[in-house]
Design an enzyme around this catalytic site. Structure first.
Site, PDB file in Angstrom:
ATOM      1  N   GLU A 136       0.874  -1.446  -0.014  1.00  0.00           N
ATOM      2  CA  GLU A 136      -0.016   0.106  -0.012  1.00  0.00           C
ATOM      3  C   GLU A 136       0.881   1.314   0.046  1.00  0.00           C
ATOM      4  O   GLU A 136       0.412   2.350  -0.575  1.00  0.00           O
ATOM      5  CB  GLU A 136      -0.859   0.070   1.170  1.00  0.00           C
ATOM      6  CG  GLU A 136      -2.062  -1.123   1.154  1.00  0.00           C
ATOM      7  CD  GLU A 136      -2.553  -1.315  -0.205  1.00  0.00           C
ATOM      8  OE1 GLU A 136      -2.886  -0.289  -0.993  1.00  0.00           O
ATOM      9  OE2 GLU A 136      -3.240  -2.555  -0.477  1.00  0.00           O
ATOM     10  N   HIS A 144       3.461   6.330  -5.165  1.00  0.00           N
ATOM     11  CA  HIS A 144       3.170   6.688  -6.877  1.00  0.00           C
ATOM     12  C   HIS A 144       2.313   8.045  -6.618  1.00  0.00           C
ATOM     13  O   HIS A 144       2.350   8.859  -7.382  1.00  0.00           O
ATOM     14  CB  HIS A 144       2.407   5.402  -7.151  1.00  0.00           C
ATOM     15  CG  HIS A 144       2.436   5.540  -8.662  1.00  0.00           C
ATOM     16  ND1 HIS A 144       1.595   4.705  -9.347  1.00  0.00           N
ATOM     17  CD2 HIS A 144       2.861   6.376  -9.642  1.00  0.00           C
ATOM     18  CE1 HIS A 144       1.619   4.958 -10.800  1.00  0.00           C
ATOM     19  NE2 HIS A 144       2.470   5.829 -11.001  1.00  0.00           N
TER      20      HIS A 144
END
Ligand code: ZN
Length: 678
Positions: free
Chosen positions: A468, A474
């Site tokens: 996660e 990202h």
């Protein structure tokens, strides 16, 4: 505007958001947005700053307002909030469809695309316009009026159905519990799980131990409890959630919802000129066509199934020889697999748990990204959250704050199961010319601290957290300032799992484990002999896990490719066929896995579950470069940062990958990573 949902530029005032604010605020926002957009179009502004930047800001304001509501609906659900959330969904869906079918808006975008200024825009701006044009088409812009209104009706109904599907799964999960007063019935269950069950009982004014279908309660029973009857009882309750079978039979039954969702998805795809929903799904993905996806999954299945069969045979043989058990049922697999793992490697998830106290794992995770990307992460205080267990952090680079995140780690009642990253704020430039920093929600469902000790994670949970956090990287490390392609926005769905699965690799590296682990009492890192066993056991049953993922992926993809509303019982038939082709563990007759398959019926993975395996090829091959050049090689880290994390959705995933790796991805990288290929 004084509504607390509408405060700008501040982090969300979670505690001030009340269910009765939601619907009026949504109405007010949508009306304001509609008026503003109508005015813009009347003024006939057709350039980036005058039109697209303004619309981007309106959409951002909308998502910043509704985002916290949607998040709280998942993590601190109440009947009132759920009603308000569900009442808002059709309004939002209607608005989105309306924008997607706004002919004037479409022609404004098109004139920018073909206009003289297009070439002066940067890569991210160009990409966001191209995506927008594509999405107008996928919203039915080219359809005649009558079909457009049918399209809108379908979209609205589909968003209601998805939400009902998830509500049923949550209610069915919470609708089952079992109190055990005789401890001997729980023989084999680890201390940690026993403690949790005792704590749960106390909190519910029960005596003894309380078991639920939440993963921290369910999984230890399936993996360690010697009581076969109890394992079967819980397994049956779990795999029949929200269905026509099992203890909750018919109470939250998703059967009709599934049928209606599939029917409407097919109709929507056909309206847009696709033959089926799978084709529509691929219109925004990295994979080129349905044959390529089926071919990819089939190739992986063919290469993995023989190894998976051997792995399953080994469990059966072991159970027969050591425990005199002749038949291995679905509810026995985890139990005997754990026993075999312990026998072969003398290691178990539970033995590892004391070495992974949450604070050490967290600081270890932060150290990994510090070495890779030269960033610092520090906890921040006094930031308002939705629950006292939530912590908040700042990410800084060269002393400057570049992002923030919320961390909500523990399972609790009224919180959706699983783990995920979601965005709270996206990086973009505001109308004032300021950079809005990205903010992420990171949510897990680990067991809360028990009896004064820190939360002790299993190694699998450590991997989940890293996964996660990879999504979080990202979202938060992006350099893009154009919201529709900033961070994880606009990234092709089948490439989205690249940064997350990529991060998992560090949980398996000796050099990293040295500081990710420390015994919660003695402080010593994972001892060499345990480390050796952990690594030796890494690919234990990896082929069985691969074929299980392929079963889900093929079922999802074939279902959306072949579904015909006129055929009876097609969902179960396709699932049975897929199981026949790829599964190695027989599923019991009563299993209704599909009724709880929230990824595809309650979330965005429809005809896209294959993305996990697809992106795993990308992530395995990307990590192979670190193995070649050093897992903490700062230059390789920088290259990953600039080629992949920073560019978000502004570059095509294949180009992005080639930029990093110097060539296209290779499927064998994944098979090697999983030990299926030598
Ligand atoms: Zn993920």
């Amino acid at each position: 505007m004084t509504n607390p949902l509408l405060e700008r530029n501040e982090l969300p005032p979670f505690r001030a958001i009340l269910p009765n604010h939601v619907v009026p605020a949504v109405d007010q926002l949508l009306t304001a947005n509609r008026q503003e957009i109508t005015k813009l179009l009347e003024d006939n502004v057709c350039d980036w700053d005058g039109l697209i930047a303004v619309i981007e800001a309106l959409n951002d304001f909308l998502s910043q307002s509704f985002g916290p509501v949607s998040h709280m609906n998942s993590v601190v659900n109440t009947p009132e909030l759920r009603d308000a959330y569900n009442a808002s969904l059709p309004k939002l869906s209607e608005y989105q469809t309306e924008m997607g079918q706004n002919a004037d808006l479409f022609s404004a975008y098109q004139s920018i695309l073909t206009g003289p200024d297009f070439d002066t825009l940067d890569q991210a701006q160009k990409k966001s316009i191209e995506n927008a044009i594509r999405d107008f088409r996928l919203s039915g812009i080219d359809l005649p009026k009558k079909k457009q209104s049918r399209f809108a009706e379908i979209s609205k109904r589909l968003s209601e159905l998805s939400s009902q599907f998830s509500d049923n799964v949550l209610d069915a999960t919470m609708g089952w519990k079992k109190v055990v007063t005789d401890k001997s019935e729980l023989s084999g269950l680890p201390e940690n799980a026993l403690g949790l069950a005792r704590q749960m009982a106390e909190q519910n004014d029960e005596k003894g131990y309380l078991l639920t279908l939440d993963i921290p309660s369910y999984l230890p029973v399936l993996s360690y409890c010697e009581n076969e009857k109890l394992r079967r009882e819980m397994y049956e309750a779990f795999v029949t959630r929200a269905s026509d079978q099992g203890p909750g039979k018919g109470q939250w039954d998703n059967s009709e919802i599934i049928h209606e969702i599939l029917t409407l998805r097919k109709e929507r795809a056909e309206l847009l000129g696709f033959r089926n929903f799978a084709e529509l799904s691929l219109a925004t993905k990295m994979a080129q066509d349905t044959d390529q996806v089926i071919g990819f999954l089939t190739e992986l299945a063919e290469k993995s199934k023989p190894a998976a069969e051997k792995e399953f045979a080994a469990i059966c043989e072991f159970a027969q020889n050591e425990f005199d058990v002749k038949e291995i049922n679905a509810w026995d697999v985890n139990f005997y697999a754990e026993k075999l793992k312990e026998h072969r490697f003398s290691i178990s998830e539970e033995k590892l748990r004391p070495y992974f106290p949450e604070p050490t794992v967290l600081s270890g995770l932060f150290e990994v990204v510090r070495r890779l990307y030269d960033i610092e992460i520090e906890e921040t205080k006094n930031i308002e959250t939705w629950h006292e267990d939530v912590t908040t952090y700042n990410i800084t680079k060269d002393g400057i704050t570049i992002a923030r995140f919320y961390l909500d780690l523990y399972a609790r009642a009224n919180k959706r199961g699983g783990a995920w990253m979601d965005d709270c704020r996206v990086r973009r430039i505001t109308a004032k010319g300021e950079t809005q920093l990205p903010v992420a929600y990171l949510t897990c469902n680990f067991s809360a601290p028990v009896g004064g000790n820190p939360s002790l994670l299993t190694h699998t949970e450590v991997v989940t957290l890293f996964h996660e956090f990879g999504h979080g990287m990202h979202h938060m490390m992006t350099k893009v300032t154009c919201a529709p392609v900033s961070g994880v926005n606009g990234v092709a769905w089948d490439a989205v799992e690249l940064p997350s699965q990529f991060m998992e690799n560090w949980c398996w590296q000796e050099e990293a484990l040295a500081f990710i682990s420390a015994h919660f009492k003695t402080g010593e890192s994972l001892p060499p002999e345990m480390l050796e066993k952990l690594l030796a056991a890494k690919n234990f049953q990896s082929a069985m896990m691969t074929v299980r993922q392929l079963e889900f992926a093929l079922f999802d993809f074939r279902l959306h490719l072949e579904f015909d509303p006129n055929l009876d019982d097609q969902v179960q038939t396709i699932l049975n066929e897929v199981r026949n082709d790829v599964a190695v563990v027989p599923a019991p007759e009563f299993s209704r896995f599909q009724h709880g398959f929230s990824h595809i019926f309650g979330g965005g993975y429809a005809a896209g579950y294959y993305s996990y395996k697809w992106a795993e090829v990308l992530s395995a091959d990307a990590f192979a470069k670190f193995q070649e050049e050093g897992i903490f090689n700062r230059q390789t880290g920088e290259k990953f940062l600039t080629s992949i994390l920073e560019v978000g959705g502004s570059v095509d995933p294949m180009d992005m990958f080639v930029e990093f790796r110097g060539r296209e991805p290779e499927i064998d990288a994944l098979l090697k990573q999983d030990g299926i290929l030598e």
